[in-house]
Design an enzyme around this catalytic site. Structure first.
Site, mmCIF file in Angstrom:
data_model
loop_
_atom_site.group_PDB
_atom_site.id
_atom_site.type_symbol
_atom_site.label_atom_id
_atom_site.label_comp_id
_atom_site.label_asym_id
_atom_site.label_seq_id
_atom_site.Cartn_x
_atom_site.Cartn_y
_atom_site.Cartn_z
ATOM 1 N N GLY B 12 0.849 -1.179 0.000
ATOM 2 C CA GLY B 12 0.000 0.000 0.000
ATOM 3 C C GLY B 12 0.883 1.225 0.000
ATOM 4 C CG PHE B 16 4.846 9.964 5.733
ATOM 5 C CD1 PHE B 16 5.978 10.093 6.498
ATOM 6 C CD2 PHE B 16 3.770 10.790 5.956
ATOM 7 C CE1 PHE B 16 6.026 11.033 7.490
ATOM 8 C CE2 PHE B 16 3.812 11.734 6.945
ATOM 9 C CZ PHE B 16 4.935 11.864 7.725
ATOM 10 C CE LYS B 34 5.698 5.381 7.106
ATOM 11 N NZ LYS B 34 4.674 5.740 8.075
ATOM 12 C CG ASP B 125 -5.605 8.987 12.390
ATOM 13 O OD1 ASP B 125 -6.798 9.329 12.385
ATOM 14 O OD2 ASP B 125 -4.951 8.760 11.363
#
Lengths: 372, 760
Positions: B12, B16, B34, B125
Site C-alpha cells: 500500500g 509518506f 515502509k 488517529d
C-alpha cells in the site's frame, strides 16, 4: 494498583529503593540478572515511576515524591540506573527514563534548580557522562537521550558535557575551575558524539544528533566560548564526519545545524572565522552541486554567508571570483522550483547581485594579485 | 541493512511513502517495510524521527511491532512486523462485521490503547484503517504518524490532528485534550465496523468538523444488542471527563462477553473470498529499486577550486548517475508465505493523512461498500512508488528547471523583445505545432542571441554529428509523420503528383525546406536581428522573420524551392556569386556541388539574401507558382521547371543532407535525440552500470528539455542581471553590500528560527 496505597507509604518507599539498589548492584557485575530478580527490579522501577508521576487516575503524594527523590540521591540509585540501563528489560528502561525525567524536574519549594540536578552537578557528575554513554548501545540510547535533553535545559549540564576531560584519578573536573581558553583534548565525552552520530544505527544516530544539537544551541554564550577555543578541532571533525557523511540524514541535518550555528549572533566570531576559510567555501560549494535537492537547499543557507560576508578573505574572494561566471550561470536556475519560497528567491537574487559585483575572473588585477 | 531484506510486493502507499512486504533473509520472517522519501519535503526529519522513537518504545502484542529503521539513499526504511490479515478497513470491504466480532476487536483495541495511554502516548488517529489484523486474528494498532508522547502523564495536547469523522469534539474545539480522545475515536471505529462506515459519512469531512461538537453524539441504531449500544454511548460521551478510560471500558459487559480472537479469522477468510471474486489483486505490484538518481544536473558544471583553468567536464557526475538496482527476487515470489496472501494489502503504517485532507475518507456509502479501498487508492494516487522515484526526473521539483514555462508563458513576449531574436518567437509557437518529437529539441537554446557574434555560429558545427540517415526522418515534424500515409517517395514525388489529403504533403522538398528554415534561415535572421541596432531595421527584419515563419509552416516545400531558385539566381549572377562564394552552376552532378545550400548558411550571404527578399511578397509568391494543382503536392514538378529548368530537374540533392548537417552552424530543432543523448552518456565511464533510457522516454526528454531550458533561462537571467548591474554600478560595491548583508542576515535569522521552530 493496590501496591500504590500501602499501609505505610514511607516505609514502602524505602523498601522499594533499597531492593532496587540491591538488584542494580548485583546487575553491575553481571550481564543479566536471573529472570526472577529481573522482574522484581522491573516491578520496583515501575513503582518508583508511579510514585513520581502518578497515573491518569491518581495524583502523586508530594511527601512521597520528596522522600523518593532524596532516597534516589542518597542511595546513589541514579548512577546505578544510568550505568545499567541497557541491561534491564524494555519496559523497565522506559520506567527508568520516567524516573530520571521526573527527578530532574522536581524542585522543592524555593529552589532555583531541581534538587536532583543540583546534586548531580555538585556530587555526581558521572551520572551525566554515564547517560551520554547510553549512546553506546541501542537499548539505552533513547531513554538516556530523553533524560539528557531534559537535563540540558540547564547550562551547567551542557558545560559538564562540553568540558568533560579524562582525569588521572578518574574524578570529574570541577566546573568552577575549568579554563575555557584551554583547548579540549578531544577525549572528553562531548567528542564521542561524533562517533555516536556517525557509527550508530539510524535511531541512535538520530537521537544522538538531537542531543548534540541541543548541547550546541541551547546555551549560546557557553557554546560560543567553547567553539572559539576549539574552532579548528571542532570544525575539522564536523566537516569531515558530519557534513561529508555518506548518511543522507546526518549530512542534511548537520548542514542545517551548521547554518544555525553560524547565523547565531552569539557565534559571530565563530562565523567570521568559518567564512574566512576557502576550504570551508569549497566544501559548501560542493553541496550546491550535490544531486539531492535538500542538500542543495541546506547548503545554500551556508553558502550565502560566504557571499554576503562584506569582509571576505582573499582566498574566499578569489575562489568566488574564479567561479564568478559559473555561479552566475548556475545560480539563476538553482532550485528554481521553490517558487513559493519568497525568502529563498530573494536571497538567491541577492547572492547573484553580490557575485556580479565581484571582479571578472580573468582580469589581470586578480591574477596579478599576489597571495598576500 | 537493506540487503538483509528481500523485497516483495507492494502492500500500500500513503502520503509518506510506500509500504512493501519483504522477507528478512536471515530469519525468513516476513516484515513490512515502509519507504519514506526524505527528499520529499522540507520538513524536519525530526518529525519522522519522532514517529520512530514513539514506535520503538512500544512493545505490546496490541501494537504493531517496530523492528528497525535505516537510511538508504534518500529514503528512510522502517521495518515493522508483517500482519497478513490486512486492516479492518480492508476487512470491511465485503460488508459490516457481526457484533460478536466487533466486541473482540474492541477488546483488543482497548488493551492496546490502555498500553499506549499508560506509557503516556496518545494515538490520535484510531480508525478501522489503522487497525491491523494478523492472519491468526491478533488485533494491533498501527500508524503512529500523528501520535503524541507526553512527557508528563497529566499534560494535555492542543494540536489539531486526526481524521475528521473519528475526531473527538474536544480535539476539534482545540480546548485541550488527553487520552480520552482516543476513546471517542474507538467508539466511532466500533460504529464504523458495525455499519461499514463511520457516522456522518455522507457529510463532507470539513463540515463534519462543525457537526461533531455541535450535535449530540452519534448513536448506534439498528439490530444490535443493548450492551453494544451502551458501549458505544459510553465511548461517545462528549465531555471527556465523564468518558471512561480504556481500563474502565475493559470492564464493560460488551467487552467482558467478547469471544476469542480466533473468530476474527472469519473476517479474514471472508475478505479473501471477496478479493478473489473481485479479482482485485491479480497483479500485485512488486518492489523494484528505482534508479538511485537520474539527476537533472548531470551536465552541470564543476567549480574551479585551484587555479583558473577550465574544469574537466562532468567527471564528478558519474557517481550520481549510477543506478543501483535490486532486482526483485523471482524466487521469492514462489515462497509459501507469499502465496498465502499474495494480494493481501496490509496497510501497515499507512501514514496519516493530513487531518483535514480532503482525500481522507469521505466515504459515500456506495463507494465505501463497493470500492472499499478508496482511501488507499486515493493515497496511492498521491504517491506511488513510480511517481515517488521519478518525481525529480519528471516532476516539477527540478533544481535546474529554470524556465519550464518557456514558450507558453506571457514572459516569452518580453524575451522576444529583449533578446530580440526571431528564434524565440518561433520557439514560443513551436510546441503547439510540433508536439512530441521535437518538443524536446526545440528547447535547445538558440545560442546565437547569447553569443551575439556571427562567428559563434561556426563553433557549433560539430554539434550535429549524427548520421544523416537518422537526421532525415527527424527532420519531419510529427504532425506530418502522422500523415505518413501520404508520404511519397522521391521518385513518386517527381513522377507524379501525390494525392493530397492534407495541406502539407511530406515530400523530400518540404522536409528540406523545413530543414533549411530551422537550421539556417531562422537562426540567420535571429543573428542579423541581434546585430541590428536600429529599430526600423529591426522591425523590418522581424517582419521578415514572421513572414518566413509563416511560409515555413504553411509551405515548407515552396520554401525549399524558393531557396533553390534564389541560390540558382545568385549563382547565375557572377558578381553576386563571387561575393557570396558560390561556385558557378555545376549543380546537376548530384550532391556535392550543392554545397551552395550549405554555404548559404553563412551569415553574410544570408544577409544579402534578405535584402533581396521583400518579406511580404515572398509568401504569396510561392503559391502563385502552382496554379493548376492543389497546393502543396503540385509543387515539386511544377515549381521546379519554371524556376530553373536546367538545374532543377535532377533530383533534389539528397546527398546534400549529410553535408548540410555538418555544415549547418545552428542548433537544429530537429536534431535527433540520439545526438543529444550521447554527449552526456559518453562522459561517463562505460563500466558504470547505468540506465539506458529509450529515445522516446519522456523522462529523458524532459530531462534534456530542462537542462536546455535551464541554460536558456540562465542566460536570459544573466542579461537581465546585467541591467541590474548597470543600475547598481553607481554604488560602491561594498558599501552597498554591507547594507544588504544586514538585511539578509536579519531575514535569514528569522527564517532559521521558523525552520527550527517547528521541530523544536
Amino acid at each position: 494498583m493496590a501496591f500504590l496505597f500501602p499501609r505505610n507509604k514511607q516505609k514502602t518507599t524505602v523498601e522499594i529503593v533499597r531492593s532496587a539498589k540491591e538488584s542494580l548492584q548485583k546487575l553491575s557485575s553481571v550481564e543479566q540478572l536471573p529472570s526472577a530478580q529481573d522482574e522484581a527490579l522491573s516491578q520496583k522501577l515501575a513503582q518508583m515511576k508511579l510514585i513520581l508521576q502518578g497515573t491518569q487516575e491518581t495524583e502523586v503524594s508530594p511527601e512521597q515524591v520528596f522522600q523518593l527523590i532524596n532516597l534516589l540521591l542518597s542511595e546513589d540509585l541514579l548512577y546505578l540506573l544510568a550505568t545499567n540501563i541497557h541491561k534491564i528489560p524494555f519496559e523497565a528502561r522506559k520506567d527508568t527514563q520516567a524516573i530520571f525525567s521526573n527527578a530532574f524536574r522536581y524542585k522543592s519549594s524555593g529552589q532555583a534548580e531541581p534538587t536532583a540536578l543540583h546534586y548531580v552537578l555538585t556530587h555526581r557528575p558521572q551520572i551525566i557522562t554515564a547517560l551520554c554513554h547510553g549512546y553506546d548501545r541501542r537499548e539505552s540510547a533513547m531513554p538516556c537521550g530523553g533524560v539528557l535533553r531534559e537535563a540540558l535545559k540547564y547550562d551547567a549540564i551542557a558545560a559538564l558535557i562540553l568540558y568533560d576531560e579524562p582525569t588521572p584519578d578518574g574524578q570529574p573536573r570541577n566546573l568552577a575551575e575549568v579554563d575555557t581558553t584551554a583547548p579540549a583534548s578531544g577525549k572528553g565525552v562531548f567528542w564521542l558524539f561524533f562517533d555516536w552520530i556517525v557509527k550508530s544505527s539510524f535511531e541512535v544516530c538520530a537521537d544522538a544528533f538531537s542531543t548534540f544539537r541541543e548541547i550546541l544551541t541551547k546555551h549560546k554564550a557557553l557554546v560560543a566560548t567553547y567553539l572559539e577555543t576549539n574552532f579548528t578541532e571542532f570544525f575539522t571533525l564536523y566537516n569531515r564526519a558530519l557534513i561529508q557523511s555518506d548518511n543522507y540524514v546526518t549530512k542534511r541535518q548537520s548542514i542545517k545545524l551548521l547554518g544555525e550555528l553560524l547565523l547565531d549572533r552569539a557565534n559571530y566570531s565563530v562565523m567570521t572565522a568559518y567564512v574566512d576559510s576557502a576550504e570551508h567555501l569549497k566544501l559548501c560549494m560542493k553541496l550546491l552541486l550535490d544531486d539531492r535537492r535538500m542538500i542543495n537547499y541546506e547548503g545554500f543557507h551556508v553558502f550565502k554567508v560566504f557571499v554576503a560576508n562584506p569582509n571576505k578573505s582573499y582566498a574566499v574572494q578569489r575562489m568566488l571570483v574564479n567561479n564568478r561566471e559559473r555561479l552566475l550561470r548556475f545560480l539563476p536556475g538553482f532550485l528554481n522550483d521553490r517558487t513559493d519560497d519568497d525568502q529563498f528567491m530573494d536571497e538567491r537574487s541577492f547572492l547573484i547581485r553580490q557575485i556580479e559585483l565581484l571582479p571578472q575572473a580573468n582580469s589581470e588585477a586578480m591574477a596579478g594579485n599576489p597571495d598576500s | 541493512m537493506a540487503d538483509n531484506y528481500t523485497m516483495l510486493e507492494e502492500l500500500g502507499s500513503g502520503s509518506f511513502g510506500v509500504v512493501y512486504k519483504a522477507k528478512d533473509k536471515t530469519t525468513g520472517e516476513l516484515v513490512a517495510i515502509k519507504h519514506i522519501d526524505l527528499e520529499g519535503s522540507d520538513d524536519d526529519i525530526r518529525e519522522i524521527q519522532q514517529e520512530i522513537s514513539l514506535l520503538s518504545t512500544c512493545a505490546s502484542q496490541y501494537v504493531t511491532q517496530y523492528k528497525a529503521s535505516f537510511v538508504r539513499g534518500v529514503k528512510l526504511w522502517i521495518v515493522m512486523e508483517y500482519l497478513g490479515g490486512g486492516s479492518c478497513l480492508d476487512l470491511l470491504k465485503p460488508g459490516a462485521f457481526p457484533e460478536s466480532h466487533i466486541a473482540v476487536v474492541c477488546r483488543e483495541l482497548l488493551q492496546g490503547l490502555d498500553y499506549l495511554h499508560q506509557s503516556g502516548k496518545i494515538h490520535r488517529d484510531i480508525k478501522a484503517a489503522n487497525v491491523l489484523l494478523s492472519h491468526t486474528g491478533r488485533v494491533k494498532i498501527a500508524d503512529f504518524g500523528v501520535a503524541a508522547q507526553l512527557t508528563n502523564i497529566k499534560s494535555q495536547r492542543m494540536t489539531f490532528v486526526g481524521t475528521p469523522f473519528w475526531m473527538a469534539p474536544e480535539v476539534i474545539q482545540e480546548s485541550g485534550y488527553d487520552f480520552k480522545a482516543d476513546i471517542w475515536s474507538l467508539g466511532i471505529t466500533a460504529m464504523e465496523m458495525a455499519n461499514a462506515e463511520p457516522p456522518n459519512a455522507a457529510i463532507h469531512p470539513m463540515k463534519v468538523l462543525f457537526h461533531i461538537p455541535k450535535n449530540p453524539p452519534p448513536r448506534l441504531e439498528g439490530p444490535f444488542t443493548k450492551d453494544f449500544k451502551d458501549f458505544i454511548a459510553q465511548c461517545l460521551v462528549k465531555d471527556p471527563d465523564r468518558r471512561p478510560t480504556a481500563k474502565e471500558l475493559l470492564k464493560h459487559r460488551f467487552i467482558r462477553n467478547a469471544g476469542r480472537i480466533d473468530i476474527l479469522q472469519d473476517l479474514i477468510r471472508r475478505s479473501r473470498r471477496w478479493d478473489a471474486r473481485e479479482d482485485k489483486n491479480a497483479h500485485p505490484k512488486y518492489y523494484e529499486e528505482t534508479l538511485k538518481d537520474l539527476s537533472p544536473q548531470v551536465e552541470q558544471e564543476e567549480w574551479i577550486f585551484d587555479t583558473v583553468k577550465p574544469a574537466a567536464p562532468a567527471h564528478a557526475t558519474i557517481k550520481r548517475r549510477r543506478l543501483e538496482r535490486i532486482p526483485s527476487d523471482a524466487s521469492d515470489c514462489t515462497n509459501p508465505y507469499a502465496s498465502i496472501a499474495p494480494g493481501t494489502r496490509l496497510r501497515e503504517l499507512d501514514p496519516q493523512e493530513a487531518p483535514l485532507h480532503s482525500e481522507s475518507p469521505a466515504p459515500k456509502p456506495v463507494s465505501r461498500k463497493s470500492g472499499g479501498g478508496d482511501r488507499r487508492r486515493s493515497s496511492g494516487m498521491r504517491k506511488t512508488s513510480g511517481q515517488n522515484s521519478t518525481r525529480r526526473v519528471s516532476g516539477n521539483k527540478t533544481p535546474l528547471g529554470l524556465d519550464m514555462s518557456f514558450g507558453n508563458s506571457p514572459s516569452t513576449v518580453r524575451q522576444f523583445r529583449r533578446v530580440s531574436s526571431g528564434g524565440h518567437a518561433k520557439q514560443s509557437e513551436q510546441p503547439e505545432e510540433i508536439p512530441v518529437l521535437e518538443d524536446m529539441t526545440e528547447c535547445r537554446p538558440p545560442r546565437q542571441p547569447l553569443s551575439k557574434t556571427p562567428s559563434s555560429a561556426s563553433t557549433l558545427v560539430g554539434d550535429e554529428n549524427a548520421p544523416p540517415t537518422r537526421n532525415n526522418p527527424q527532420a519531419r515534424s510529427p504532425s506530418k509523420q502522422k500523415q505518413g500515409a501520404q508520404r511519397v517517395s522521391m521518385s513518386q514525388a517527381e513522377s507524379q503528383p501525390p494525392i493530397p489529403i492534407v495541406p502539407i504533403a511530406v515530400t523530400k522538398e518540404s522536409l528540406l525546406g523545413r530543414r533549411a528554415y530551422t537550421k539556417v534561415i531562422d537562426s540567420a535572421i535571429s543573428e542579423n536581428l541581434a546585430q541590428t541596432a536600429e529599430s526600423g531595421k529591426r522591425e523590418a527584419l522581424a517582419r521578415l522573420a514572421t513572414s518566413w515563419q509563416v511560409l515555413d509552416r504553411v509551405d515548407p516545400e515552396g520554401e525549399f524551392l524558393f531557396l533553390r531558385s534564389l541560390i540558382d539566381g545568385l549563382r547565375e549572377e557572377p558578381k553576386l556569386a563571387a561575393a557570396l562564394g558560390l561556385s558557378p552552376a555545376s549543380k546537376p552532378d548530384l550532391g556535392i556541388s550543392t554545397s551552395g545550400l550549405g554555404l548559404i548558411s553563412a551569415n553574410s550571404s544570408f544577409a544579402s539574401g534578405i535584402t533581396m527578399v521583400d518579406t511580404p511578397v515572398s509568401i504569396p509568391s510561392t503559391p502563385t507558382k502552382q496554379p493548376a494543382h492543389s497546393r502543396s503536392p503540385s509543387k515539386p514538378s511544377n515549381a521546379r521547371s519554371p524556376s530553373k529548368p536546367s538545374t532543377a530537374m535532377p533530383p533534389p540533392p539528397p546527398p546534400s543532407q549529410p553535408r548540410h548537417a555538418r555544415n549547418s552552424s545552428h542548433q537544429p530543432f530537429n536534431q535527433p535525440s540520439a545526438a543529444k543523448v550521447s554527449p552526456p552518456s559518453t562522459n561517463h565511464s562505460p563500466a558504470k552500470p547505468r540506465l539506458v533510457l529509450a529515445q522516446n522516454n519522456p523522462h529523458l526528454k524532459s530531462h534534456h528539455r530542462r537542462r536546455q531550458s535551464a541554460i536558456v533561462g540562465g542566460a536570459i537571467d544573466v542579461e537581465r542581471l546585467e541591467e541590474h548591474e548597470n543600475l547598481i554600478s553607481s554604488f560602491a560595491p561594498h558599501s552597498d553590500a554591507n547594507g544588504l548583508t544586514d538585511v539578509l542576515y536579519g531575514r535569514w535569522v528569522e527564517g532559521l528560527k521558523s525552520r527550527w521552530g517547528m521541530a523544536g
